[in-house]
Design an enzyme around this catalytic site. Structure first.
Site, short mmCIF file in Angstrom:
data_model
loop_
_atom_site.label_atom_id
_atom_site.label_comp_id
_atom_site.label_asym_id
_atom_site.label_seq_id
_atom_site.Cartn_x
_atom_site.Cartn_y
_atom_site.Cartn_z
N HIS A 177 0.64 -1.36 -0.01
CA HIS A 177 -0.37 0.18 0.32
C HIS A 177 1.04 1.30 -0.37
CE1 HIS A 177 -3.36 2.28 0.67
NE2 HIS A 177 -3.35 2.86 1.63
N ASP A 232 -3.62 8.87 3.86
CA ASP A 232 -4.03 7.31 3.68
C ASP A 232 -5.34 7.81 3.02
OD1 ASP A 232 -3.69 4.51 2.85
OD2 ASP A 232 -4.46 4.49 4.60
N CYS A 254 -4.27 3.11 -5.07
CA CYS A 254 -3.51 4.33 -3.80
C CYS A 254 -2.25 5.29 -4.36
CB CYS A 254 -2.83 3.01 -2.81
SG CYS A 254 -2.03 1.99 -3.82
#
Length: 580
Positions: free
Chosen positions: A467, A484, A535
């Site tokens: 991630h 995030d 992401c």
């Protein structure tokens, strides 16, 4: 048949000695011999029978072991001098033991046998190895012993003259050991049968049926959870929602195990996860247990008791005030920055298509470069790798250095202009988390710059090669920031960056860093991704907006297709666009 003659008185006469029948053993060894000669020949015959038995036993032993048998040596007893000695030739004298050891160097003699005890079959020793002894080591001496005849063979006759033959007694010992091993393998302890555990004839159809039932249950739960999320404002399709569920489950599993350690590169993992979600295996889908927990949480949020309304008029008035405040904020953002378009201009779209078709190196920026394989990561449903993110960070750094309006900690600067920013590559977090400040030699990373004179320090963070998130050290606002797109807790980011700031200040300024007034900051309405592969794009856009001093972000999941193509254009031209 010889006829008998009669005499004058008509009486049968006895047959002549020369006409006696020749079917007796005496006649075979000389019919006219004397009794003493016959006894000598009989003893000689018995001796030959015994020696033949011993020679056959020794030959069988050497045949099994693969060695050369000793020559047959016959040592007869010393019979009385008679005429029978002329019937058979006398054998040669037996050589000494030392001479025989030199003549037969390849014959290894077995160790002396002791009296056999009543031991279980598995503890019976194996016969000696047939490998020959080295020439420098003389063979051990053996004591004669009485041999045992194997089952099914007659016992050899005993002769005192042959009991002193060491070679034959050793051969008998090896022969007895081989017979004992054969009886152990085929008689006392037979090999056990091996059974193969075969599955039931209906096992495979049962597994197929169970897998199909689980798949149907998973689809039902996914659709139910998808409808609940859409009621909360989720806007993507069901396929993207499934990839989001599997991606969140993986991140939660890593967070529970506390193994969120970074890696040097995401290239291999990105290559494995680059396949579209509709082509992935069922093993990549979210597990039924995770779906059940997610459904329980969603339903529990719906069952939560609503706050009691004391005064409806007052509540409506408060809601109206909140709505007006939000409208003002939206208008302010729209005036400060235009909304993102849906697509690029037609000429730029053609340029992007040409860049995708190009082979080799597509773009260069200082020491960073991007090839066609790296650029393909910006196609839909693909994960970004280190090369794309570092190239984008290098363009941010060049724009900050080229800007002439860097007031340095100035708060009254024009909104949207580049700050005096510094960018750390993706390997910075790897060294900081894995090796630390001293062992990772991070002091050399800021050898030519004063880190504390910058407005903001931008850091891409790779969590366990799974991630991407964005982090920043904002000296203007005195806070350590983390952004995030999955909305997970990142306390480890704040801890590591605080330790780095203190170590860097001690190294450059020779005193501890003063954290008075500093805070750990997370934007409450950080844009969230609605799939499992965007992401990296969110991280790049976070870093780009922070380099211009933005306090909020106007892009959402719906802008990801446009942002991917815009990044392709920027990489191909080696600069960031100014029309945003």
């Amino acid at each position: 048949m010889q006829k008998r003659k009669r005499d004058d008185n008509d009486t049968l006469l006895p047959l002549r000695a020369s006409k006696q029948p020749r079917n007796s053993l005496k006649h075979c060894f000389g019919g006219n011999s004397s009794p003493s000669q016959f006894e000598g020949v009989s003893a000689r015959f018995a001796f030959l029978v015994q020696e033949g038995w011993r020679f056959l036993s020794a030959a069988f032993t050497h045949l099994v072991q693969g060695t050369s048998p000793a020559p047959l040596v016959i040592i007869p007893e010393a019979p009385a001098a008679s005429t029978s000695s002329a019937l058979l030739p006398s054998p040669p004298p037996s050589p000494p033991m030392a001479a025989r050891a030199q003549e037969l160097p390849n014959q290894r003699r077995p160790p002396p046998r002791t009296r056999r005890k009543s031991t279980p079959p598995e503890q019976i020793p194996l016969p000696p190895s047939p490998n020959p002894l080295p020439r420098s080591q003389p063979p051990p001496r053996r004591e004669p012993r009485q041999s045992h005849a194997p089952v099914g063979l007659p016992s050899p006759p005993s002769t005192s003259a042959l009991s002193a033959s060491t070679s034959l007694s050793g051969s008998h010992a090896q022969f007895d050991a081989l017979l004992a091993q054969a009886s152990l393998a085929h008689g006392d302890q037979r090999p056990r049968r091996t059974y193969v555990n075969r599955e039931h004839i209906h096992a495979k159809p049962h597994r197929v049926r169970i897998a199909e039932e689980r798949r149907k249950d998973r689809e039902v739960m996914e659709k139910e959870l998808y409808e609940l999320r859409r009621s909360f404002g989720y806007s993507s399709d069901l396929d993207s929602f499934r990839s989001l569920l599997s991606y969140r489950e993986r991140l939660e599993r890593l967070e529970v195990r506390d193994v969120l350690s970074p890696s040097r590169s995401l290239t291999d993992l990105r290559a494995q996860r680059a396949a579209p979600s509709h082509q992935r295996r069922h093993s990549d889908d979210a597990s039924p247990e995770f779906l059940r927990r997610a459904l329980e949480k969603a339903k529990a949020s719906l069952r939560e008791p609503r706050p009691k309304i004391v005064d409806i008029a007052q509540v409506l008035q408060n809601l109206e005030l909140e709505r007006k405040a939000k409208d003002k904020e939206i208008e302010r953002r729209l005036r400060a920055r235009k909304a993102l378009p849906a697509t690029l201009p037609p000429e730029d779209e053609a340029t992007v298509n040409a860049l995708f078709a190009k082979r080799g190196v597509v773009g260069r920026c200082e020491r960073e470069q991007v090839t066609d394989r790296d650029l393909s990561r910006l196609r839909p449903r693909q994960w970004l790798n280190d090369e794309i993110i570092n190239f984008y960070g290098q363009m941010i750094l060049l724009r900050a250095e080229a800007s002439k309006e860097n007031p340095g900690n100035g708060k009254a600067r024009e909104r949207g202009k580049p700050l005096n920013a510094h960018y750390f590559s993706t390997f910075f977090w790897t060294k900081l988390k894995g090796e630390g400040y001293e062992k990772g030699r991070l002091a050399k990373w800021t050898k030519k710059i004063d880190l504390f004179a910058k407005d903001v320090v931008l850091i891409p963070v790779n969590h366990n090669n799974a991630h991407w998130t964005a982090a920043a050290i904002n000296f203007r606002r005195k806070r350590i920031e983390s952004y995030d797109s999955m909305g997970m807790e990142r306390d480890q980011v704040f801890k590591q960056l605080r330790s780095y700031l203190d170590a860097e200040h001690r190294n450059k300024k020779k005193k501890p860093f003063d954290f008075t007034g500093w805070e750990d900051y997370t934007l409450p309405d950080t844009p969230q991704q609605e799939n499992g592969y965007d992401c990296g794009v969110f991280t790049c856009q976070f870093l780009e907006a922070l380099s211009r001093g933005e306090e909020s972000f106007v892009f959402t999941q719906a802008n990801m297709p446009y942002l991917r193509r815009r990044m392709v254009w920027e990489i191909g031209h080696g600069k960031l666009r100014d029309d945003t």
